[in-house]
Design a protein around this motif. Structure first.
Motif, mmCIF file in Angstrom:
data_model
loop_
_atom_site.group_PDB
_atom_site.id
_atom_site.type_symbol
_atom_site.label_atom_id
_atom_site.label_comp_id
_atom_site.label_asym_id
_atom_site.label_seq_id
_atom_site.Cartn_x
_atom_site.Cartn_y
_atom_site.Cartn_z
ATOM 1 N N UNK A 31 33.590 17.335 43.270
ATOM 2 C CA UNK A 31 32.511 18.019 43.976
ATOM 3 C C UNK A 31 33.128 18.998 44.969
ATOM 4 N N UNK A 32 32.335 19.974 45.399
ATOM 5 C CA UNK A 32 32.834 20.972 46.346
ATOM 6 C C UNK A 32 31.959 21.083 47.583
ATOM 7 N N UNK A 33 30.831 20.383 47.598
ATOM 8 C CA UNK A 33 29.902 20.440 48.722
ATOM 9 C C UNK A 33 29.041 19.195 48.717
ATOM 10 N N UNK A 51 26.785 19.450 45.553
ATOM 11 C CA UNK A 51 27.399 19.100 44.263
ATOM 12 C C UNK A 51 27.773 17.615 44.224
ATOM 13 N N UNK A 52 28.098 17.049 45.382
ATOM 14 C CA UNK A 52 28.326 15.596 45.433
ATOM 15 C C UNK A 52 27.050 14.855 45.053
ATOM 16 N N UNK A 53 25.929 15.247 45.658
ATOM 17 C CA UNK A 53 24.649 14.596 45.354
ATOM 18 C C UNK A 53 24.334 14.675 43.870
ATOM 19 N N UNK A 54 24.490 15.853 43.285
ATOM 20 C CA UNK A 54 24.213 16.019 41.858
ATOM 21 C C UNK A 54 25.143 15.147 41.020
ATOM 22 N N UNK A 111 26.065 26.704 38.092
ATOM 23 C CA UNK A 111 25.106 26.473 39.174
ATOM 24 C C UNK A 111 25.686 25.478 40.170
ATOM 25 N N UNK A 112 25.981 25.938 41.359
ATOM 26 C CA UNK A 112 26.561 25.064 42.386
ATOM 27 C C UNK A 112 25.722 25.015 43.655
ATOM 28 N N UNK A 113 24.512 25.604 43.596
ATOM 29 C CA UNK A 113 23.584 25.576 44.726
ATOM 30 C C UNK A 113 22.202 25.193 44.203
ATOM 31 N N UNK A 114 21.330 24.711 45.067
ATOM 32 C CA UNK A 114 19.984 24.354 44.606
ATOM 33 C C UNK A 114 19.242 25.511 43.944
ATOM 34 N N UNK A 115 19.348 26.704 44.511
ATOM 35 C CA UNK A 115 18.632 27.852 43.936
ATOM 36 C C UNK A 115 19.172 28.197 42.546
ATOM 37 N N UNK A 127 17.487 24.180 51.384
ATOM 38 C CA UNK A 127 18.607 24.075 50.451
ATOM 39 C C UNK A 127 19.720 23.146 50.880
ATOM 40 N N UNK A 128 19.597 22.558 52.069
ATOM 41 C CA UNK A 128 20.626 21.639 52.561
ATOM 42 C C UNK A 128 20.336 20.208 52.128
#
Length: 226
Positions: A40-42, A45-48, A72-76, A116-117
């Motif tokens: 993961x990188x954030x 991405x950890x949550x996903x 895709x590495x962000x919610x948006x 998005x957080x």
């Protein structure tokens, strides 16, 4: 007539608090830099990755997310990718259809409610699609440095087998571990215990000869021969 297994014949007794401390400290000494094996990188991405890891190995999840997180590495970005787009990357892991829906849905909720957080509160995390207590505990532990204990099958087995924390269900074992492990060791204990259960204190054939804490373990049927 076959005899019953030792694990069912003999009731494992609980470790003393002193033994619990020794057990954890010995695991820490053996593997001081233990960390999650998910890539993961954030916090997002950890949550996903943790949501995808349900009933799947970390290795299989990492293989899937290697390409998914490039796309895709962000919610948006995940919402834009959509369920079918996510499914294309994760269809090699178990429950991929439901997980695709959950990943897109939780991403949409993060955008709608948290800009998005990823929230750092249990109640908020558990309200997200696909996020249960165990997933929330992992995210709170790793991303928010909280002293939570995520009890998976490995930690549940290890807690009951060794006498570290005896309980009939995962919540009972979680509460026992939090109560019995010294506070200053609790946060990192999640990693020490899950890796120990995954690679040494295995389900079918525990490799007790490799265990650094066998002297304080209460398991009555130790396998000490290589």
């Amino acid at each position: 007539m076959k005899s019953k297994s030792v694990e069912t014949d003999k009731k494992v007794t609980a470790m003393s608090l002193a033994e619990v401390r020794t057990f954890i400290e010995l695991l820490a000494k053996e593997n001081p830099d233990a960390e999650s094996e998910l890539n993961y990188t954030s916090s997002y991405t950890l949550l996903v990755a943790v949501v995808l890891s349900a009933q799947a190995t970390d290795a299989s999840v990492n293989k899937a997310t290697d390409k998914l997180f490039q796309a895709a590495s962000t919610p948006s970005e995940m919402v834009a990718l959509g369920e079918e787009g996510v499914a294309k990357y994760i269809n090699s892991i178990g429950l991929w259809r439901a997980k695709s829906r959950n990943v897109v849905a939780l991403s949409a909720q993060l955008l709608e409610h948290y800009n998005g957080d990823v929230p750092g509160e249990r109640k908020a995390l558990e309200a997200l699609p696909g996020v249960g207590r165990k997933t929330a505990n992992v995210v709170l532990n790793i991303a928010f440095n909280q002293s939570t204990m995520a009890v998976d099958t490995h930690i549940f087995r290890l807690g009951n087998r060794t006498g570290l924390a005896i309980g009939k269900d995962v919540l009972a074992v979680e509460k026992a571990l939090i109560r019995r492990i010294p506070k200053e060791l609790l946060r990192d204990s999640h990693h020490w215990l899950i890796l120990h259960g995954r690679y040494i204190c295995k389900a079918r054939k525990p490799e007790c000869w490799r265990c650094p804490a066998t002297a304080v373990c209460h398991y009555p049927n130790k396998n000490l021969a290589i």
